[in-house]
Structure formats: structure tokens, C-alpha cells
Design a protein around this motif. Sequence first.
Motif, PDB file in Angstrom:
ATOM      1  N   ASP A  11       2.037  74.292 -41.723  1.00  8.38           N
ATOM      2  CA  ASP A  11       2.887  73.421 -42.537  1.00  8.38           C
ATOM      3  C   ASP A  11       2.910  73.874 -44.000  1.00  8.38           C
ATOM      4  OD1 ASP A  11       4.623  71.375 -43.029  1.00  8.38           O
ATOM      5  OD2 ASP A  11       3.112  69.792 -43.074  1.00  8.38           O
ATOM      6  N   ARG A  12       2.423  75.065 -44.255  1.00 10.25           N
ATOM      7  CA  ARG A  12       2.559  75.647 -45.596  1.00 10.25           C
ATOM      8  C   ARG A  12       3.803  76.533 -45.627  1.00 10.25           C
ATOM      9  NH1 ARG A  12      -2.934  78.753 -46.763  1.00 10.25           N
ATOM     10  NH2 ARG A  12      -2.413  79.595 -44.726  1.00 10.25           N
ATOM     11  N   PRO A  13       4.442  76.670 -46.747  1.00 15.12           N
ATOM     12  CA  PRO A  13       4.115  76.127 -48.066  1.00 15.12           C
ATOM     13  C   PRO A  13       4.773  74.787 -48.369  1.00 15.12           C
ATOM     14  CG  PRO A  13       5.901  77.681 -48.279  1.00 15.12           C
ATOM     15  CD  PRO A  13       5.549  77.645 -46.809  1.00 15.12           C
ATOM     16  N   ASP A  14       5.478  74.200 -47.407  1.00 13.75           N
ATOM     17  CA  ASP A  14       6.224  72.980 -47.703  1.00 13.75           C
ATOM     18  C   ASP A  14       5.348  71.735 -47.686  1.00 13.75           C
ATOM     19  OD1 ASP A  14       8.656  74.417 -47.920  1.00 13.75           O
ATOM     20  OD2 ASP A  14       8.852  74.432 -45.740  1.00 13.75           O
ATOM     21  N   GLY A  15       4.416  71.661 -46.723  1.00 20.15           N
ATOM     22  CA  GLY A  15       3.605  70.458 -46.605  1.00 20.15           C
ATOM     23  C   GLY A  15       2.290  70.508 -47.348  1.00 20.15           C
ATOM     24  N   TYR A  16       1.750  71.720 -47.530  1.00 21.07           N
ATOM     25  CA  TYR A  16       0.452  71.876 -48.185  1.00 21.07           C
ATOM     26  C   TYR A  16       0.483  73.076 -49.132  1.00 21.07           C
ATOM     27  CZ  TYR A  16      -1.360  68.736 -44.560  1.00 21.07           C
ATOM     28  OH  TYR A  16      -1.569  67.674 -43.727  1.00 21.07           O
ATOM     29  N   ARG A  17      -0.413  73.080 -50.068  1.00 20.35           N
ATOM     30  CA  ARG A  17      -0.608  74.181 -51.007  1.00 20.35           C
ATOM     31  C   ARG A  17      -2.109  74.341 -51.256  1.00 20.35           C
ATOM     32  NH1 ARG A  17       0.469  73.582 -57.024  1.00 20.35           N
ATOM     33  NH2 ARG A  17      -1.468  74.766 -56.992  1.00 20.35           N
ATOM     34  N   ARG A  18      -2.476  75.411 -51.935  1.00 16.46           N
ATOM     35  CA  ARG A  18      -3.860  75.528 -52.376  1.00 16.46           C
ATOM     36  C   ARG A  18      -4.136  74.405 -53.370  1.00 16.46           C
ATOM     37  NH1 ARG A  18      -6.024  80.157 -50.615  1.00 16.46           N
ATOM     38  NH2 ARG A  18      -4.612  81.880 -50.128  1.00 16.46           N
ATOM     39  N   PRO A  19      -5.369  73.901 -53.419  1.00 19.00           N
ATOM     40  CA  PRO A  19      -5.652  72.804 -54.350  1.00 19.00           C
ATOM     41  C   PRO A  19      -5.300  73.176 -55.788  1.00 19.00           C
ATOM     42  CG  PRO A  19      -7.456  73.073 -52.805  1.00 19.00           C
ATOM     43  CD  PRO A  19      -6.539  74.235 -52.590  1.00 19.00           C
ATOM     44  N   ALA A  20      -4.724  72.219 -56.496  1.00 16.34           N
ATOM     45  CA  ALA A  20      -4.326  72.463 -57.874  1.00 16.34           C
ATOM     46  C   ALA A  20      -5.512  72.874 -58.736  1.00 16.34           C
ATOM     47  CB  ALA A  20      -3.653  71.214 -58.448  1.00 16.34           C
ATOM     48  N   VAL A  21      -6.718  72.360 -58.405  1.00 18.25           N
ATOM     49  CA  VAL A  21      -7.886  72.698 -59.216  1.00 18.25           C
ATOM     50  C   VAL A  21      -8.193  74.186 -59.120  1.00 18.25           C
ATOM     51  CG1 VAL A  21      -9.541  72.158 -57.363  1.00 18.25           C
ATOM     52  CG2 VAL A  21     -10.273  72.074 -59.748  1.00 18.25           C
ATOM     53  N   THR A  22      -7.992  74.792 -57.942  1.00 17.42           N
ATOM     54  CA  THR A  22      -8.245  76.230 -57.797  1.00 17.42           C
ATOM     55  C   THR A  22      -7.279  77.033 -58.647  1.00 17.42           C
ATOM     56  OG1 THR A  22      -9.047  75.901 -55.538  1.00 17.42           O
ATOM     57  CG2 THR A  22      -8.371  78.128 -56.141  1.00 17.42           C
ATOM     58  N   GLU A  23      -6.002  76.645 -58.624  1.00 12.80           N
ATOM     59  CA  GLU A  23      -5.014  77.321 -59.460  1.00 12.80           C
ATOM     60  C   GLU A  23      -5.348  77.153 -60.933  1.00 12.80           C
ATOM     61  OE1 GLU A  23      -0.187  77.254 -60.342  1.00 12.80           O
ATOM     62  OE2 GLU A  23      -1.081  75.822 -58.951  1.00 12.80           O
ATOM     63  N   SER A  24      -5.760  75.941 -61.316  1.00 15.41           N
ATOM     64  CA  SER A  24      -6.089  75.685 -62.716  1.00 15.41           C
ATOM     65  C   SER A  24      -7.274  76.526 -63.180  1.00 15.41           C
ATOM     66  CB  SER A  24      -6.404  74.192 -62.896  1.00 15.41           C
ATOM     67  OG  SER A  24      -6.854  73.927 -64.201  1.00 15.41           O
ATOM     68  N   ILE A  25      -8.313  76.592 -62.338  1.00 18.43           N
ATOM     69  CA  ILE A  25      -9.493  77.386 -62.688  1.00 18.43           C
ATOM     70  C   ILE A  25      -9.132  78.862 -62.792  1.00 18.43           C
ATOM     71  CG2 ILE A  25     -11.720  78.199 -61.831  1.00 18.43           C
ATOM     72  CD1 ILE A  25     -11.858  75.426 -63.021  1.00 18.43           C
ATOM     73  N   ALA A  26      -8.350  79.356 -61.833  1.00 21.04           N
ATOM     74  CA  ALA A  26      -7.971  80.771 -61.844  1.00 21.04           C
ATOM     75  C   ALA A  26      -7.166  81.110 -63.096  1.00 21.04           C
ATOM     76  CB  ALA A  26      -7.180  81.111 -60.591  1.00 21.04           C
ATOM     77  N   LYS A  27      -6.243  80.248 -63.470  1.00 22.17           N
ATOM     78  CA  LYS A  27      -5.442  80.508 -64.669  1.00 22.17           C
ATOM     79  C   LYS A  27      -6.294  80.406 -65.928  1.00 22.17           C
ATOM     80  CE  LYS A  27      -0.931  79.324 -62.751  1.00 22.17           C
ATOM     81  NZ  LYS A  27       0.239  78.411 -62.789  1.00 22.17           N
ATOM     82  N   GLU A  28      -7.248  79.481 -65.929  1.00 19.82           N
ATOM     83  CA  GLU A  28      -8.169  79.368 -67.062  1.00 19.82           C
ATOM     84  C   GLU A  28      -8.984  80.645 -67.228  1.00 19.82           C
ATOM     85  OE1 GLU A  28     -11.033  75.812 -68.376  1.00 19.82           O
ATOM     86  OE2 GLU A  28     -11.729  76.878 -66.595  1.00 19.82           O
TER      87      GLU A  28
END
Length: 477
Positions: free
Chosen positions: A76-93
Motif C-alpha cells: 500500500d506504499r506510497p499512497d497509503g503509507y510512507r517512511r515515518p516523518a521523524v526518520t526523514e526529519s532526522i536524515a535531513k537534519e
Amino acid sequence: MPDTATLATPLRRIADLPGPRPWPLVGNLLQMRPLRFHQDVEAWCREYGPLFRMSLGPVQALVVCDHKLVSAALRDRPDGYRRPAVTESIAKEMKGRPGVFLEEGAAWREQRRMVMAALAPHAVKAYFPSLVAVALRLQRRWATAADSGATIDLADDLKRYSVDIVAGLAFGTEVNTLDGGEDVLQRHMDRILPAVSKRSLALFPYWRYVKLPADRELDHSIAALNTAIDALVADARVRLAADPARRARPANLLEAMICAAEDDGAGLAEDAVAGNVTTMLLAGEDTTSHTLAWMLYLLQQNPAALQAARAEVQRVAPDASAFTIEQMDALDYIDACAQDAMRLKPVAPYIPLEALRDNVVGDVAVPAGSLVWLVMRHDSVSDDHVARAAQFDPSRWLDGGAVNKQVSMPFGAGVRTCPGRYLALLEIKIATAMLLGSFDIASVATADGSAPQELSGFTMSPIGLRMRLRHASTSGV
């Protein structure tokens, strides 16, 4: 999407599910060992069943252990689920650049198309002679160790092997970490992915306020890796400028991405080029090398399987200097060894997702924004789903084997299946065939002879495996 079978019955809420009792403020985090938390969650699966709740600090998560429900969520990705926003935030940080690993939606689809094309079997096969050249480099390194009786740091050598292959295939660059002595770039990479995992689960982002020595080392490694990647991109631009004909048929993934980024309307940002270089290096190093290390350990622990693997190599591909892609494609038993190793020791034993819309998992309502923790090693090691599940038995994957191939999903499922699947399995076959055709394995073990512990960073690795080799005997199998 909701399962129609569940719509006729009342749905349960995540908060109503059984699960380990959370502590105030910290939830269940302090009940999970920092480097073994995947094992703690797996133990809770056995205690609480296929669907239960756990709390990561203030965040409540639905844990899913049933392989059918896991597969449905992955598909059900990428429409129903994504990687957790916290992981993306940490990676970008951590100055992570956008790439196919972090992107979602339309940006992911555009980048995925190019990465899949570059890693398609026909593209990888065109690079096959270079893969063999790296394996022969590893053969020479191990021959030196066999001559002297030296003990081989298995994880270190296999990481070097993987980095050399990925750098050449994806970036057209001869890195040669195998012959290069201490590999500084590899040391930098080894710090980054575990830090993403650790910080994603942290109760408090202390590093934003106080830098410990490990955090300063991490910052240095990130800067060094980004500098090295910028140099790779610059070198590729020089090649393209010197030979404009390469634009019509780019020789590697990096050149293809640069050309796409420069095309009007391509939709690929400049940072995405560097981001996908980073993704290939980081993901390509750990996943393949750890799978190889686990597989060699399991083979050494199971002499009958090791003998069958060696017999296939001697029959199909006995001479590493003369390897062909047809030989590698014919190594069915070696492939089966990899499959059963990944079933028992998946380098991704869990996958956390975040719901993008209201969903239903089994009979549980999952509101948009909820965290869903997919356990990848539960049914795959259960006697209810796999005969003699605890046993390493590659033959279960061959014709006539009784294994349900949907129970084990080491590369994920659905459209976000790992794009490097073919390359990873080819790397494993080449290295294993080289090893078994050239050497006898004296030992693959930890220093004290105990079973290797599972270290949970961003991927699951064996701790402390060492290998000792002898030159192959001439008496045959």
C-alpha cells in the motif's frame, strides 16, 4: 486499504490492543535493549500475538507480525503509507540530501524510474566483468591471509567488497578499498546509518543542544562523505563534458541522473543527484555485506549445506577468473543459501511506516498519522508457516521445496521493493563462488566460539565474526 472481510465487524482501536505496559513518559523504550530492540519486539510478538500496541515515548504504534498483513501494508506504499516523518526529519537534519530512499510521492516515482533502470538485470550484466574484477581483488586479499594463517575480519572485508562494486557500477569510479589499506570513507559511512536509527528512537534530541564526542565525530563523517560525493559528481560532469556522446548512452547511474537533472522538465533537482549517490553507497555497503556474513556463518555451521554449495560451485563455476553471467545465473543452490540466510537473519528485521490516510490492518482501525511497525521476522521463523523453521535448509527454496515464498520478504514488497535486489544477489553469488572455488573454510566464528550476537543499527549485523581460510585442497568434494 481496508480488508472487506473486516468491514462487517466492529474495528478495534490501537489503544484497545494488548501489549507491554508502558512506563510514564518513556513508553516501552526503556524496556527495549538499545542494540537488540528488534529481538525484544519479536519476543512481544510471541507473547501478544500478530497485532499489538507498543509505545515509543509518547508515540503509540501498531505492531504487525502476521506476514499477510505485513505484505498488504508494504504493497500500500506510497499512497497509503510512507517512511515515518521523524526518520526523514532526522536524515535531513544530518544534511541528508533527497534521494529515492527518503523521497515520497511524485518525486519518489521520478527518481525510482531512473534508479530501477540503472539497476535492471540487463544493466548490471553489462557491468559483470567489473564485478568479477572486484571479486578477484578480494580473492588476492584472502589468499594472502590464507598464506599467513591470518584471521579475516569478515564484516570489514565484505563491506570493502560491496563498496568497490557499488562505486564502480553506480558512479563509474574505481574506489579499490580492498587494496587501499584503511578505508576512511568506509569508516565515515559506518557511523551515519546507525545514527539515523538511534536518533529516530531517541526520547530527547540532546544533540541539538549539547554535542558529545560521538556527535562531533558524526558531524565530521557527514561532512567528509558529502565532500567525497560532491567529488564523484564533479568527476562525472568532467567525463560528460569531455565526451558529449555519453549523454545519449550514460555509462552508469550517476551520469544518467546528471543528464536527467539537466534536461528541462525532468523534475529531478540537483540535490537529488547527490542524494541518490549517498543512498547507493550507504545502502549498498551494509545490506549485501551483512547478508554474506550471516550466510557464510550458517554454511559453516551446517556442513551438509556447505558441501552441497561447494559441489555446485565446482560443477558450475570452479574458476573465478573465468566467471560468466550464465554461470552465476545457474548457481541455484547458492541462491537458495542466500534466501534461507535472509529468512533467518534478515538485515531489515523490521520496517516502520506512517499511515498517510485512515487505514485498516486486520480488524484494527489505523488513523492517518499512526505509526505502524512491521515485524519482518516472525512467521518466517515459525513452525506454523515453515517446516523446521529454526533449521538452515537451503533445499526448501529449490524445486519441490515446501516453503511459502511470501512468508519471507527480505527485499520488501510492492512497488517500493528494493531496486538493488538483482545486484545484491549477484554480488553474493560471485563472492561465494570465488570463496568456495578457491579456499577451504577453516572457521567462521566469534573470538570465544559463541554464536554471533545480532546488532541492530539501521541494518542487522553479526558481531565479531572472524574467518580463517586454507587454500582449496585438490582432492575435490
